[in-house]
Scaffold this motif. Structure first.
Motif, short mmCIF file in Angstrom:
data_model
loop_
_atom_site.label_atom_id
_atom_site.label_comp_id
_atom_site.label_asym_id
_atom_site.label_seq_id
_atom_site.Cartn_x
_atom_site.Cartn_y
_atom_site.Cartn_z
N ARG A 32 -16.82 -3.10 -4.59
CA ARG A 32 -15.59 -2.38 -4.25
C ARG A 32 -14.36 -3.14 -4.75
NH1 ARG A 32 -16.40 1.00 1.28
NH2 ARG A 32 -18.52 1.67 0.83
N LYS A 33 -14.41 -4.46 -4.68
CA LYS A 33 -13.30 -5.26 -5.20
C LYS A 33 -13.17 -5.07 -6.71
CE LYS A 33 -13.87 -8.83 -1.71
NZ LYS A 33 -14.32 -10.22 -1.48
N LYS A 89 0.83 -1.20 0.00
CA LYS A 89 0.00 0.00 0.00
C LYS A 89 0.87 1.26 0.00
CE LYS A 89 -3.77 2.18 2.51
NZ LYS A 89 -4.68 2.05 3.66
N VAL A 147 -6.73 4.62 -7.49
CA VAL A 147 -6.33 3.30 -6.98
C VAL A 147 -6.33 3.30 -5.45
CG1 VAL A 147 -4.48 1.59 -6.85
CG2 VAL A 147 -4.98 2.69 -9.01
N GLU A 172 -9.41 -0.08 -11.39
CA GLU A 172 -8.45 1.01 -11.20
C GLU A 172 -7.01 0.52 -11.33
OE1 GLU A 172 -9.25 4.01 -11.37
OE2 GLU A 172 -11.39 3.88 -10.95
N ALA A 196 -9.88 3.47 -4.17
CA ALA A 196 -10.54 2.16 -4.33
C ALA A 196 -10.03 1.17 -3.30
CB ALA A 196 -10.31 1.63 -5.74
N LEU A 197 -8.74 1.21 -3.01
CA LEU A 197 -8.16 0.33 -2.00
C LEU A 197 -8.76 0.63 -0.63
CD1 LEU A 197 -6.12 -1.85 -1.20
CD2 LEU A 197 -4.38 -0.07 -1.08
N VAL A 211 -12.17 -0.90 -0.32
CA VAL A 211 -12.14 -2.33 -0.02
C VAL A 211 -11.78 -2.55 1.46
CG1 VAL A 211 -10.98 -4.53 -0.50
CG2 VAL A 211 -11.66 -3.02 -2.38
N LEU A 229 -11.64 -1.72 -7.49
CA LEU A 229 -10.19 -1.77 -7.27
C LEU A 229 -9.50 -2.46 -8.43
CD1 LEU A 229 -7.67 -1.28 -5.58
CD2 LEU A 229 -8.21 -3.39 -4.31
N GLN A 230 -10.04 -3.58 -8.88
CA GLN A 230 -9.44 -4.29 -10.03
C GLN A 230 -9.42 -3.40 -11.26
OE1 GLN A 230 -11.88 -7.78 -10.32
NE2 GLN A 230 -10.81 -8.84 -8.66
#
Length: 102
Positions: free
Chosen positions: A39-40, A10, A23, A46, A26-27, A30, A43-44
């Protein structure tokens, strides 16, 4: 430790993109709701849009995290990360509260 590997990944993402990048946002989404498929998926998306999945150092950190998670069991890992996030949020809230009081 798994949470250290997660923090390293991170941290590298934040170093590359900054705190406000999609990103990172989005992280954080999650982290707040790990059970959310939406949300997953965000994230994928982004990660793919940013090219992060083609960054050698990021992939190395992600692989190390994945390996640690396999060795330590998924549920314990999720709890460990969730607890670490709560601790950080608690510390942040105390700092904000202290600053507001002053």
């Amino acid at each position: 430790m798994v949470s250290d590997a997660y923090d390293a990944l991170k941290g590298k993402i934040k170093q590359l993109f900054g705190e406000q990048h999609a990103v990172v946002t989005a992280l954080q989404g999650v982290e707040q709701n790990p059970a959310s498929d939406g949300r997953k998926l965000t994230l994928q998306e982004e990660i793919a849009a940013s090219g992060l999945d083609r960054d050698a150092e990021i992939m190395k950190l992600a692989s190390a995290l994945s390996e640690l998670m396999k060795n330590h069991g998924g549920t314990n890992v999720k709890n460990e990360i969730r607890n670490k996030i709560r601790l950080k949020e608690s510390k942040h809230n105390k700092i904000v509260s202290k600053n507001i009081s002053n």
